[in-house]
Structures are given as structure tokens and as C-alpha cells.
Design a protein around this motif. Structure first.
Motif, short mmCIF file in Angstrom:
data_model
loop_
_atom_site.label_atom_id
_atom_site.label_comp_id
_atom_site.label_asym_id
_atom_site.label_seq_id
_atom_site.Cartn_x
_atom_site.Cartn_y
_atom_site.Cartn_z
N TYR A 251 0.62 -1.07 -0.07
CA TYR A 251 0.20 0.07 0.05
C TYR A 251 0.74 1.24 -0.01
O TYR A 251 1.99 1.23 0.76
CB TYR A 251 -0.92 0.08 1.29
CG TYR A 251 -1.75 1.35 1.43
CD1 TYR A 251 -2.80 1.56 0.82
CD2 TYR A 251 -1.09 2.33 2.09
CE1 TYR A 251 -3.37 2.82 0.50
CE2 TYR A 251 -1.78 3.71 2.11
CZ TYR A 251 -2.95 3.81 1.48
OH TYR A 251 -3.38 5.18 1.38
N CYS A 252 0.29 2.30 -0.75
CA CYS A 252 0.75 3.64 -0.52
C CYS A 252 -0.12 4.63 -1.11
O CYS A 252 -0.97 4.18 -1.66
CB CYS A 252 2.30 3.92 -1.10
SG CYS A 252 2.16 4.16 -3.05
N ILE B 190 7.74 1.10 4.69
CA ILE B 190 7.58 0.85 3.44
C ILE B 190 6.61 1.44 2.61
O ILE B 190 6.69 1.87 1.45
CB ILE B 190 7.37 -0.71 3.12
CG1 ILE B 190 7.84 -1.31 1.85
CG2 ILE B 190 5.98 -1.27 3.65
CD1 ILE B 190 7.86 -2.80 1.73
N ASN B 191 5.46 1.82 3.17
CA ASN B 191 4.35 2.36 2.50
C ASN B 191 4.75 3.73 2.16
O ASN B 191 4.79 4.29 0.99
CB ASN B 191 3.01 2.47 3.31
CG ASN B 191 2.74 1.35 3.92
OD1 ASN B 191 2.88 1.03 4.97
ND2 ASN B 191 2.21 0.42 3.10
N LYS B 194 7.47 3.62 -0.83
CA LYS B 194 6.74 3.45 -2.14
C LYS B 194 6.38 4.90 -2.51
O LYS B 194 6.46 5.11 -3.85
CB LYS B 194 5.93 2.48 -2.04
CG LYS B 194 5.05 1.99 -3.29
CD LYS B 194 4.38 0.68 -3.42
CE LYS B 194 3.51 0.51 -4.61
NZ LYS B 194 2.67 -0.60 -4.48
N GLN B 195 5.52 5.36 -1.51
CA GLN B 195 4.92 6.70 -1.95
C GLN B 195 6.03 7.73 -2.51
O GLN B 195 5.74 8.42 -3.62
CB GLN B 195 4.06 7.36 -0.88
CG GLN B 195 3.39 8.50 -0.97
CD GLN B 195 2.31 8.49 -1.66
OE1 GLN B 195 1.73 7.41 -2.07
NE2 GLN B 195 1.71 9.71 -2.25
N ILE B 198 7.03 6.95 -6.03
CA ILE B 198 5.92 7.28 -7.20
C ILE B 198 5.97 8.67 -7.12
O ILE B 198 5.86 9.23 -8.43
CB ILE B 198 4.76 6.69 -6.69
CG1 ILE B 198 4.53 5.25 -6.59
CG2 ILE B 198 3.48 7.29 -7.38
CD1 ILE B 198 3.19 4.76 -6.11
N LEU B 199 5.93 9.68 -6.12
CA LEU B 199 5.95 11.25 -6.23
C LEU B 199 7.30 11.59 -7.18
O LEU B 199 7.13 12.47 -8.06
CB LEU B 199 5.90 11.72 -4.93
CG LEU B 199 4.59 11.45 -4.20
CD1 LEU B 199 5.06 12.27 -2.67
CD2 LEU B 199 3.51 12.10 -4.82
N ASP B 202 6.69 10.70 -10.93
CA ASP B 202 5.75 11.38 -11.35
C ASP B 202 6.39 12.77 -12.04
O ASP B 202 5.56 13.19 -12.77
CB ASP B 202 4.64 11.88 -10.31
CG ASP B 202 3.67 10.75 -10.15
OD1 ASP B 202 3.79 9.78 -11.12
OD2 ASP B 202 2.44 10.87 -9.41
N LEU B 244 9.24 -0.33 -5.79
CA LEU B 244 10.07 -0.93 -4.72
C LEU B 244 11.26 -1.80 -5.20
O LEU B 244 11.61 -2.72 -4.65
CB LEU B 244 9.22 -1.88 -3.71
CG LEU B 244 8.23 -1.14 -2.81
CD1 LEU B 244 7.29 -1.86 -2.11
CD2 LEU B 244 9.10 0.16 -1.90
#
Lengths: 257, 323
Positions: A251-252, B190-191, B194-195, B198-199, B202, B244
Motif C-alpha cells: 500500500y501507499c 515501506i508505504n 513507495k509513495q 511514485i512522487l 511522477d 520497490l
């Protein structure tokens, strides 16, 4: 989740027209757009109204091959057209599909071997589609045995439990889910499971809602691949969410991207 | 008995640090990390094309808080990053340096980005090894400093950092324009890791040029939390999660050398044994734990600890299965 994009199919009017007029741009755009939307492979189906299917399949596969080397699932019932499609593929193809009938298995499994292709095996036979999970499994076992007899890798075999429209055979919807679950126990490693998803909503009023609801349910039963419409954004979001809730992906906050 | 083998679909991204003249840089050699498609050192399951690497830290100002047993190794060059870098490469055969621009922190010397750029330029010209360059751990100031640094080392394919939630936009833009890779850091989560990846992607930054820092917990100070987050990251990456699948870095020295086990003298704590050996082992042991968690880059301080870890890597990289 392994996604096979369903849009390059002569049943769609834009595709039928493009095949008729040999319009490469439309086909290539459809291919690239599906990949952009997350397709891992593309289904290639000429539809019904084609005069010369052999040359049409060659043109279609080569046209897609000009812009991408993605896996293609050659979707036809005609043996010669299937072989032509496989011949023209740039990377490892998938044969879509065989039934559990001997005459089909006897021709398509050697073809898979020759072209190092994956194979989608439908749990149906000349007698039709069984109405319950156990009879479907029997057919799945038969396909699996024939596949393994040839020494082919189990992970290249996709068992499709054949979902019928909910307004035609409602009682079969849970039977298909049970089949998906059981197929994973047939061997170690097990074959993959796949669904031609959109069939479940054929002729219904809320197609997209039914598709995504059923996909989420099938994922919970262990489904690994589906032939579906990558342009259905809500379907994609439901799938990504299910993958998170099943602990298949981490999840993120931006997991939908 | 049959071996249970996992068949992974993903692999860790391969990343190059440094650029030789033919790629537009000036490095005498480059470093390659990542590329493995299995968990650490499981040769029977997959391939590990590049061994983990160790980088030695070089500071732009004297690390006053370091204990004497660490400082004494760098006698005469602690105030001179150029001499320090040269000694590292020539005397200890270090093949990757991590230049820490600690003086740029507003509470240290508040060195300006221009001044920091000059220091970087001098170190770059003094040695031929690839460089990791990090700021002074001030989110705001690091953005300004790395903007300048990225220009100075343009074309050298450095690894810059550290990008965090508060400054990733500036640092990502700098790395994009300078053609560098970047370290993305989140607090053992870990969340969030990953975030942040992604940012950063992007913004148009290739996910293949990110190195994950999950924050490093020292031995006795939360190492196991970092360890398990790193393990989960590897498992997710090998299962095909592209956000990841990045190589991972650990700042081992920075955590170890502020722990009481490394700082306390034998006079104060006779039962703990000799401080020098104890501290070196503390650093080496911490590092080896992270190797097993999947680390690709270990940033360390003590030359003796680095030597020990490099020898351990050599032993771990002996592929017994294929022999």
C-alpha cells in the motif's frame, strides 16, 4: 495481475473497419494505449467478417509488431490462421484457446511446443460447458495432463474456467470462482488461472459494475490473469485496490497510479 | 530432498554510479550495483551480477563529535576533504566515496551553496572514483546546496541526496538536469518509501535512478526495524513491484559512531573490552547485518571496519552452488 487487453478484436466496429481498410494507425494506437493503461499482453482477434483471414492475421500481427514487442494472445478457432499469427509474433505468444477435446489438444499443444507459446485451456468440450466446478476441474486436469505429457512448463498453461453471462447462467458464477480456487491445487507448481472477464456482463445493463465486482471476487479466489478492457478506469481501480487488500502489492497513498 | 526454489518475476534495478570519459565524465572507473533477481546471496535461486559496495565517508568539515579512536585514523586530514579523499583512495583502496557536506547545515557553519560547490569540485578533481554527495541533513538547505552541486558535477553521474518528503521536488529537478541518480529517504516505513518513489517518478525522473534509504537503525538502536522493512522491500520488488525494485543504501557509520558501545572508553567500561576493536566490530557487524537484509551500498567510516566488510562481501559472493 496479468492483464491481456481485449480491444484489438474485430467484434469492435473501429477494429473491423481498420482491418478492412488496412488502417495501421488505428490498430497501433489501440495497442500502445492499452499498454499505457497497464496491459501486459494484447489479445488479437479478427472477428467474423473477414474475407481472407490468413493474410488479415498476418497484417494485424505485423502491424502491432511494428510498434511493440509485447506478448500477443492469438485469438482464433482456425488452425491455419493461428499458426500464421504465431509465425509473425516477435516475442513469446499465447494461443487463445483450446478446449479439452482431443482433436484440439492434438493440434494446438504441438503448435505451442513449436512456437514456444503459452496456451489458454478452456474447461469446455464438445458436450458444452459444464455447469459445476467439479466437471470443469475434470476438464482442467485433462488439459493439464496432456500439457505435461509433452514436457511443457506448467507456468505457460492458463486454465480458463469459462464464465458465462450472469443473465444467462447465474448459478455458474460461483462455480467458476470455486474452479479458480481448485485449479491452484492441481499441481505443484500449479497452472495459471485466467478469465475472459467481459463475458460475465454480456447483454446486461450495468456492464462495467458487474465486470469489476466479479474481477475483485475472482482475485480473492486466486485469479492471476484476465482478458479485459484496459480502458475501463473503474475496473482498473477496483483491481488495484483488491491487490492491495489481498496483500499482493504494498500500500501507499498513490497506489492507484 | 527437493530444494524449494522461489521463481521471482522481478529484479532489482541495475544502477551505475560515475561516468568515464567516453560517457562524458572524468572518472577512472565506475561502480555498478543491483541487478539481482533473488534474495541476498541465494545463488541457487537466481543471479547476483554485482556485489554490494562500501563507500567511505569524507566530510567537508571536521567531525567534532567523532570519538578519538575514529578520528586518529584520519590524522592530519580531518579538516581537509581533498587530503582525506586522496588518503582514502590511495592508502585504503576505497573505490567509492561519500562526500558529506555537513558544514552547509545552518546550525553548523551555514556554508553557502557556492562554497560547497567549490569543495565538491576540488574533491572531484583530486580522485578518480565515483562520488556519492549528500548535504548536511537540513531539508531546506540541502535543496539549495544540491542544486549548485548538481551543476558542478554535471555529467559525472553521481548519486546525490538525500531527498525527503519536504525537499524531493527541488532535489529531483536538480538530479534531472544534472543527469544524476538520487537517494530517497523515508522513516522506516515501506508505504511511505513507495509513495516517495511514485512522487519522484511522477516528476519524470526514471524510477531506475532512485536508491532507497529506509533510514538506518544502528545495532542495538532499532536495526531490526530497518532490516525487516528492507526485507519486505526486496520481496515486493522481486514480486514485480516497480516502485520497490530500487537498490538500497545504509548509512552505517553515522549510526554506529554515535552509539555508546562505540564511544565509551575501556577506562569507563572495562568489562566491554578495548574500545578500538569493539567499535570497529560494532560497525562491521552492523554493516554485515544490512548486507543480509539486501543492502547494495553501505556508507561507512572506519578503514578497518570497511576492510573487514569488504572481505566478508568477497566471501559471501563466492558462488558455491555453481562450482
Amino acid at each position: 495481475m496479468y492483464i491481456i487487453g481485449e480491444r484489438i478484436n474485430g467484434m469492435f466496429k473501429d477494429v473491423a473497419k481498420a482491418i478492412r481498410e488496412k488502417n495501421k494507425r488505428i490498430i497501433q494506437e489501440l495497442a500502445l494505449k492499452q499498454i499505457e493503461k497497464g496491459a501486459d499482453a494484447l489479445d488479437v482477434n479478427l472477428g467474423t467478417a473477414v474475407e481472407d483471414p490468413l493474410s488479415a492475421m498476418e497484417w494485424l500481427v505485423k502491424t502491432i509488431g511494428e510498434v511493440t514487442e509485447i506478448t500477443l494472445a492469438i485469438d482464433t478457432t482456425k488452425l491455419a490462421v493461428m499458426e500464421k499469427g504465431l509465425q509473425c509474433c516477435k516475442s513469446k505468444p499465447i494461443i487463445n484457446s483450446t478446449s479439452a477435446d482431443e482433436e484440439k489438444l492434438n493440434t494446438l499443444i504441438p503448435l505451442a511446443k513449436k512456437y514456444n507459446a503459452g496456451l489458454i485451456g478452456l474447461t469446455m468440450s464438445r458436450k458444452g460447458i459444464p455447469s459445476d466446478a467439479n466437471s470443469r476441474l475434470e476438464l482442467a486436469i485433462h488439459i493439464l495432463n496432456r500439457w505435461q505429457e509433452e514436457g511443457l512448463p506448467v507456468e505457460d498453461l492458463y486454465i480458463d474456467a469459462v464464465i458465462l453471462p450472469v443473465n444467462v447462467a447465474q448459478a455458474q458464477c460461483p462455480e467458476v470462482l470455486e474452479t479458480i480456487h481448485q485449479v491452484k491445487m492441481l499441481s505443484q507448481p500449479p497452472p495459471k488461472t485466467i478469465l475472459g472477464l467481459s463475458n460475465v456482463s454480456q447483454g446486461t445493463k450495468y456492464r462495467s459494475l458487474i465486470n469489476r465486482t466479479y474481477l475483485v471476487m475472482a482475485l480473492a479466489f486466486g485469479l492471476e490473469a484476465a482478458i479485459l478492457d484496459p480502458f475501463d478506469e473503474e475496473l482498473r481501480q477496483a483491481m488495484r485496490t483488491a491487490e492491495v487488500l489481498l496483500n499482493k502489492t504494498v500500500y501507499c497513498d498513490s497506489y492507484l497510479k | 530432498m527437493e530444494k524449494a526454489r522461489e521463481k521471482w518475476v522481478g529484479k532489482v534495478n541495475e544502477l551505475v554510479i560515475g561516468a568515464e570519459p567516453q560517457e562524458g565524465g572524468t572518472r577512472k572507473k565506475i561502480i555498478k550495483i543491483g541487478g539481482e533477481n533473488t534474495l541476498p546471496f541465494l545463488y541457487f535461486e537466481g543471479k547476483i551480477p554485482n556485489p554490494p559496495v562500501v563507500a567511505m565517508e569524507v566530510w567537508d568539515t571536521e567531525p567534532v563529535a567523532w570519538p578519538e579512536v575514529l578520528k586518529e585514523e584520519f590524522k592530519g586530514c580531518l579538516k581537509d576533504p581533498v587530503a582525506w579523499a586522496k588518503k582514502a583512495v590511495e592508502e585504503w583502496n576505497i573505490d567509492l566515496l561519500c562526500l558529506r557536506l555537513f558544514s552547509t547545515h545552518p546550525d553548523v557553519q551555514n556554508t553557502s551553496p557556492e562554497e560547497a560547490g567549490k569543495i565538491v569540485e576540488k574533491v572531484l578533481h583530486a580522485v578518480g572514483v565515483p562520488l556519492i554527495i549528500i548535504g548536511g541533513y537540513s531539508a531546506q538547505k540541502d535543496g539549495d546546496v544540491l542544486f549548485r552541486v548538481s551543476e558542478v558535477v554535471k555529467g559525472e553521474n553521481c548519486l546525490l541526496g538525500i531527498a525527503v518528503q519536504e525537499n524531493y521536488k527541488t532535489i529531483t529537478a536538480s538530479c534531472l538536469s544534472g543527469g544524476h541518480s538520487l537517494i530517497a529517504e523515508t522513516p522506516i516505513d515501506i508505504n511511505l518509501a513507495k509513495q516517495l518513489n511514485i512522487l519522484i517518478s511522477d516528476m519524470g525522473f526514471p524510477a531506475e535512478r532512485i536508491v532507497i534509504h529506509h533510514s538506518t537503525g544502528g545495532l542495538g538502536y532499532g536495526l531490526e526495524y530497518t532490516y525487516s522493512v528492507m526485507e519486505r522491500t526486496r520481496l515486493a520488488g522481486l514480486s514485480g513491484d516497480k516502485m520497490l525494485s530500487q537498490p538500497m543504501i545504509n548509512f552505517v557509520g553515522q549510526e554506529v559512531w554515535r552509539a555508546k558501545e562505540a564511544k565509551t572508553s575501556e577506562e569507563e567500561m572495562p568489562v566491554w573490552g578495548r574500545q578500538r576493536e569493539r567499535a570497529i566490530l560494532w560497525e562491521a557487524t552492523t554493516a554485515v547485518a544490512f548486507l543480509n537484509a539486501g543492502a547494495n551500498i553501505l556508507v561507512m567510516n572506519h578503514p578497518q571496519a570497511i576492510k573487514l566488510v569488504k572481505e566478508t562481501i568477497k566471501e559471501l559472493m563466492v558462488d558455491l552452488v555453481s562450482k
